[in-house]
Design an enzyme around this catalytic site. Structure first.
Site, mmCIF file in Angstrom:
data_model
loop_
_atom_site.group_PDB
_atom_site.id
_atom_site.type_symbol
_atom_site.label_atom_id
_atom_site.label_comp_id
_atom_site.label_asym_id
_atom_site.label_seq_id
_atom_site.Cartn_x
_atom_site.Cartn_y
_atom_site.Cartn_z
ATOM 1 N N GLY B 55 0.805 -1.218 0.000
ATOM 2 C CA GLY B 55 0.000 0.000 0.000
ATOM 3 C C GLY B 55 0.834 1.262 0.000
ATOM 4 O O GLY B 55 0.571 2.188 -0.774
ATOM 5 N N ASP B 76 10.735 -7.250 -1.274
ATOM 6 C CA ASP B 76 9.422 -7.899 -1.184
ATOM 7 C C ASP B 76 9.557 -9.335 -1.662
ATOM 8 O O ASP B 76 10.300 -9.598 -2.606
ATOM 9 C CB ASP B 76 8.355 -7.160 -2.022
ATOM 10 C CG ASP B 76 6.972 -7.256 -1.388
ATOM 11 O OD1 ASP B 76 6.578 -8.379 -1.008
ATOM 12 O OD2 ASP B 76 6.305 -6.214 -1.265
ATOM 13 N N SER B 83 -6.988 -9.195 -3.233
ATOM 14 C CA SER B 83 -7.403 -8.249 -2.191
ATOM 15 C C SER B 83 -6.393 -7.118 -1.990
ATOM 16 O O SER B 83 -6.644 -6.189 -1.235
ATOM 17 C CB SER B 83 -7.627 -8.981 -0.860
ATOM 18 O OG SER B 83 -6.403 -9.470 -0.363
ATOM 19 N N ASN B 84 -5.238 -7.178 -2.667
ATOM 20 C CA ASN B 84 -4.268 -6.084 -2.598
ATOM 21 C C ASN B 84 -4.669 -4.921 -3.514
ATOM 22 O O ASN B 84 -4.255 -3.785 -3.310
ATOM 23 C CB ASN B 84 -2.875 -6.542 -3.062
ATOM 24 C CG ASN B 84 -2.281 -7.658 -2.230
ATOM 25 O OD1 ASN B 84 -1.526 -8.472 -2.750
ATOM 26 N ND2 ASN B 84 -2.598 -7.719 -0.942
ATOM 27 N N LEU B 85 -5.430 -5.233 -4.558
ATOM 28 C CA LEU B 85 -5.625 -4.271 -5.652
ATOM 29 C C LEU B 85 -6.403 -3.034 -5.223
ATOM 30 O O LEU B 85 -6.306 -1.989 -5.862
ATOM 31 C CB LEU B 85 -6.339 -4.956 -6.833
ATOM 32 C CG LEU B 85 -5.625 -6.198 -7.400
ATOM 33 C CD1 LEU B 85 -6.473 -6.832 -8.486
ATOM 34 C CD2 LEU B 85 -4.248 -5.837 -7.943
ATOM 35 N N GLN B 86 -7.160 -3.129 -4.156
ATOM 36 C CA GLN B 86 -7.965 -2.025 -3.645
ATOM 37 C C GLN B 86 -7.082 -0.845 -3.231
ATOM 38 O O GLN B 86 -7.522 0.279 -3.157
ATOM 39 C CB GLN B 86 -8.814 -2.580 -2.494
ATOM 40 C CG GLN B 86 -9.364 -1.639 -1.479
ATOM 41 C CD GLN B 86 -8.577 -1.650 -0.177
ATOM 42 O OE1 GLN B 86 -7.408 -2.020 -0.159
ATOM 43 N NE2 GLN B 86 -9.222 -1.229 0.897
ATOM 44 N N LYS B 100 5.254 -9.706 -6.376
ATOM 45 C CA LYS B 100 5.060 -8.256 -6.304
ATOM 46 C C LYS B 100 6.272 -7.498 -6.833
ATOM 47 O O LYS B 100 6.151 -6.455 -7.460
ATOM 48 C CB LYS B 100 4.808 -7.842 -4.845
ATOM 49 C CG LYS B 100 3.407 -8.130 -4.366
ATOM 50 C CD LYS B 100 3.172 -7.518 -3.001
ATOM 51 C CE LYS B 100 1.737 -7.779 -2.570
ATOM 52 N NZ LYS B 100 1.484 -7.246 -1.213
ATOM 53 N N CYS B 202 -3.681 -4.356 8.476
ATOM 54 C CA CYS B 202 -4.694 -3.933 7.500
ATOM 55 C C CYS B 202 -5.665 -5.069 7.224
ATOM 56 O O CYS B 202 -6.858 -4.857 7.062
ATOM 57 C CB CYS B 202 -4.035 -3.518 6.192
ATOM 58 S SG CYS B 202 -3.135 -1.984 6.321
ATOM 59 N N CYS B 357 -14.476 -19.097 13.259
ATOM 60 C CA CYS B 357 -14.205 -17.706 12.879
ATOM 61 C C CYS B 357 -13.852 -17.733 11.396
ATOM 62 O O CYS B 357 -14.479 -18.461 10.636
ATOM 63 C CB CYS B 357 -13.098 -17.104 13.737
ATOM 64 S SG CYS B 357 -11.543 -18.008 13.651
#
Lengths: 85, 399
Positions: B55, B76, B83-86, B100, B202, B357
């Site tokens: 991010g 990295d 779910s990273n693309l947001q 990445k 996050c 959960c």
């Protein structure tokens, strides 16, 4: 004296509040304030040993006296942990 | 207030003349006296290490590449997840599943073909951090966990490098520049890490996708200012940004005279074991032991069989309401783990209960708590709702 305490990040999330008012005796220290904060907002208790406290926009140590009309900020450490278990 | 001035590059800038195409590219920099030819040459000669291409790393490396920073190191070893693309805008939908570092390198080179990208495709640890950080002028911390945060801090202090810090949580962001002796280090603010699991990442706490854009760009700005030696760096100041309130605040932070690494009497002279320091190893061991000790587990297929037989146990879901809105096992009772101690009266005692959960950690904690309160006949759903969706009900979305 009534002290305005602004809550940031996780402190805000845990309490659902951006600000709380804490009644403190005169000459109370940052440590006293943390203790009162913990009894007023028990959700903060686990966080308090690791938060940074700022008094009037300046980093404050536990033994520092909280002046009259001070604005206090509770700034927990941000980021950490792995993915949601 | 005195503005500290730095010359991080010495005379290296002199050996980095600009070619005519570079002069054209950086024209809007070159006409400002604060940058000019001298500053642009400094940027070209500069080496910036970015820990993480997530991010924070996305916007900051994109801008540093565009600004003409000559060498960008990337650390990295993760793979792009959908779910990273947001928020991780350096990675595109077509990059899902790719490393990445490769995805980031391609974008940075596409922006600026003159850029030298150095790949460090492994986890930063105590064994390699000094060697990885040493060749760089500025280290930018775009990590998302406390062990790496303290590791980066300590490596920077020991090497005398500026550490451009940023962190994000939900709608709140922080940024600062840690550069002892001119100002404090991260340990001066937070001497001890919080207990593991207390401060959500996050992934756990959520984050507004735009937030790291703003904080990452603040970090890029600070890195460029340090390289140029211009302006007032964010040293000794912690910037707090609240996106919901759209407000910026600034807290003065000071060196802690008792700081174990940058204080006058340091006790840390070399990198330590940061997993242990942050209690992460202990936590993993405890959770494993907890899972092993609670031999009451049930697989999604076994639970499905019970439900089909009409032998339904009480299903307790300890996830948060926002997670329930995404997917749910029909008929479950929902009590989020943080509320469980206050809401025990809502649960029938003595009846068979399956607790779940997202993937099994929080439910293990819930079972431990319930057992301590005298509940029995409890079983943990192996793999949580993610395994349930995979094995029993693929019609529901995962997160």
């Amino acid at each position: 004296m009534l002290i305005r305490v602004r809550l940031f990040a996780l402190a805000r999330k845990q309490t659902g509040l951006a600000e709380v008012e804490i009644d403190l005796p005169e000459e109370a220290t940052v440590a006293d304030l943390k203790a009162r904060l913990g009894s007023k907002c028990p959700q903060l208790l686990p966080l308090l040993p690791n938060v940074m406290i700022a008094v009037d926009a300046e980093y404050a140590t536990d033994d520092q006296v909280v002046p009259l009309d001070a604005e206090v900020a509770v700034i927990p450490p941000v980021s950490g942990g792995g993915p949601l278990p | 207030m005195n503005t500290p001035t730095f010359d991080l590059l010495g005379d290296r800038a002199a050996s980095a003349p600009l070619s005519p195409p570079e002069v054209q590219r950086y024209a809007r920099h070159l006409i400002m006296p604060e940058v000019a030819m001298e500053g642009q040459k400094r940027l070209k000669a500069a080496k910036v290490l970015c820990i993480g291409t997530g991010g924070l790393g996305s916007p900051l490396t994109l801008y540093l590449a565009a600004a003409g920073v000559g060498t960008i190191g990337l650390v990295d070893f993760d793979v792009v997840d959908v779910s990273n693309l947001q928020r991780q805008i350096i990675h595109f939908t077509s990059d899902v599943g790719r490393p990445k570092i490769t995805s980031a390198e391609e974008k940075l080179r596409a922006i600026n073909p003159d850029l030298n990208v150095v790949r460090h495709e492994h986890a930063l640890d105590s064994g390699n951090a000094m060697a990885i950080c040493a060749p760089y002028d500025v280290i930018v911390d775009g990590t998302d966990n406390f062990p790496t945060r303290y590791l980066v801090n300590d490596a920077c202090v020991l090497l005398g490098k500026p550490n451009v810090y940023g962190s994000i949580f939900r709608f709140d962001g922080q940024a600062s520049v840690f550069f002892p002796p001119s100002g404090p280090c991260y340990r001066c603010l937070y001497p001890e890490p919080p207990p593991p699991g207390l401060v959500p990442s996050c992934a756990e706490g959520g984050v507004l996708g735009i937030l790291p854009g703003l904080i990452g760009v603040v970090q890029a700005t600070e890195a460029v200012k340090l390289i140029l030696g211009k302006g007032r760096p964010l040293i000794g100041r912690l910037l707090l940004y609240d996106a919901l309130d759209m407000s910026f605040r600034e807290m003065k932070v000071r060196k802690n005279p008792r700081c174990p690494i940058c204080g006058p009497n340091p006790t840390i002279h070399a990198l330590i074991d940061y997993q242990e320091f942050c209690g992460v190893r202990g936590e993993e061991a405890t959770t494993e032991a907890m899972a092993a000790a609670s031999n009451g587990t049930i697989t999604p297929l076994e639970l499905k069989e019970l439900l089909d037989r009409g032998d339904a146990p009480l299903i307790l879901d300890v996830r948060n309401p926002e997670e329930i809105a995404i997917c749910r096992i029909a008929g479950s009772v929902v009590i989020p783990l943080p509320e469980l101690p206050q809401r025990l009266r809502e649960l029938k005692r003595g009846v068979p209960m399956v607790v779940h959960c997202k993937s099994g950690m929080r439910s293990a904690k819930a079972i431990k708590l319930l057992e301590a309160e005298g509940f029995s006949n409890l079983r943990n759903l192996t793999g949580g709702i993610l395994a349930w969706i995979k094995d029993v009900d693929p019609s529901q979305p995962v997160y």
